[in-house]
Design an enzyme around this catalytic site. Sequence first.
Site, PDB file in Angstrom:
ATOM      1  N   GLU A  84      48.658 -81.090  37.447  1.00 34.76           N
ATOM      2  CA  GLU A  84      47.056 -80.686  36.949  1.00 34.76           C
ATOM      3  C   GLU A  84      46.744 -79.638  37.301  1.00 34.76           C
ATOM      4  O   GLU A  84      46.321 -78.654  36.041  1.00 34.76           O
ATOM      5  CB  GLU A  84      46.377 -81.464  38.251  1.00 34.76           C
ATOM      6  CG  GLU A  84      45.880 -82.830  38.650  1.00 34.76           C
ATOM      7  CD  GLU A  84      45.497 -83.525  40.008  1.00 34.76           C
ATOM      8  OE1 GLU A  84      44.899 -84.422  40.253  1.00 34.76           O
ATOM      9  OE2 GLU A  84      45.211 -82.579  40.937  1.00 34.76           O
TER      10      GLU A  84
ATOM     11  N   ASP B 112      42.141 -80.673  37.982  1.00 31.38           N
ATOM     12  CA  ASP B 112      41.607 -81.837  38.225  1.00 31.38           C
ATOM     13  C   ASP B 112      40.717 -82.097  37.461  1.00 31.38           C
ATOM     14  O   ASP B 112      40.611 -83.657  37.328  1.00 31.38           O
ATOM     15  CB  ASP B 112      41.169 -81.861  39.945  1.00 31.38           C
ATOM     16  CG  ASP B 112      40.968 -83.366  40.178  1.00 31.38           C
ATOM     17  OD1 ASP B 112      41.405 -84.947  40.700  1.00 31.38           O
ATOM     18  OD2 ASP B 112      40.199 -83.418  40.944  1.00 31.38           O
TER      19      ASP B 112
END
Length: 237
Positions: free
Chosen positions: A125, A53
């Site tokens: 992610e 992320d």
Amino acid sequence: MRRRAPATGELEARLGHHFADAALLQRALTHISAATGAEGRLGSYQRLEFLGDRVLGLAVSCMLIETFPKADEGELSRRLAELVRAEACAEVALAMDLGPHIRLGAGEASSGGRKKAAILADVCEAVVGAVHLDAGYAAAAGVIDRFWRPRMLEPVRPLRDAKTELQEWAQGRGLATPVYREVARSGPDHSPRFRVSVFVEGCGEREGDGRSKRAAEQSAAEIMLAEVGALTEAQHG
């Protein structure tokens, strides 16, 4: 008979990255429901998702700065939010064809886990985080450029301004419409500077400034969005 996960060679080819440490990719593809052994939940993709992320945010921010040299902070923030939101990551996961490779527990698999947007976004992610650990930031940025640049150049959805985002966020939680008020005005008449606050029920008040009331309202909304977004993430982390 237990279903075997497909080989990852084709996935690595789509990513444009061959893993030196294959275990990293396997972990990135492992949902907590399938994490077993002494490591338990640490054997799932959660830690890699946390890293991915942050890497994704940095790489996309760099792409935006380079591609839109005349965009102000507000526009860059809106573009960034659109590109890294969970829905966008889930769509990228589909482009990567991650679904068939995700390792799930029996219950999650039978409930259609490989098609769930939340799981696809998380795994997407996590894969970015795995590439970063395997070969460094440049390799991860290369994967991000491969899949996110087309979306950046041709947005799937129109960009929404911060005030609209904040209003939808509040309404989605049953809160009253955000309230804006002018706090201060400075500078000469031909080049004024405005400071505006926004109040959201349960979240308090935040201030922003700009060369017009609208710009100041957008700034305040962006600051509030950033803070409530961080708060929401912390509460669910």
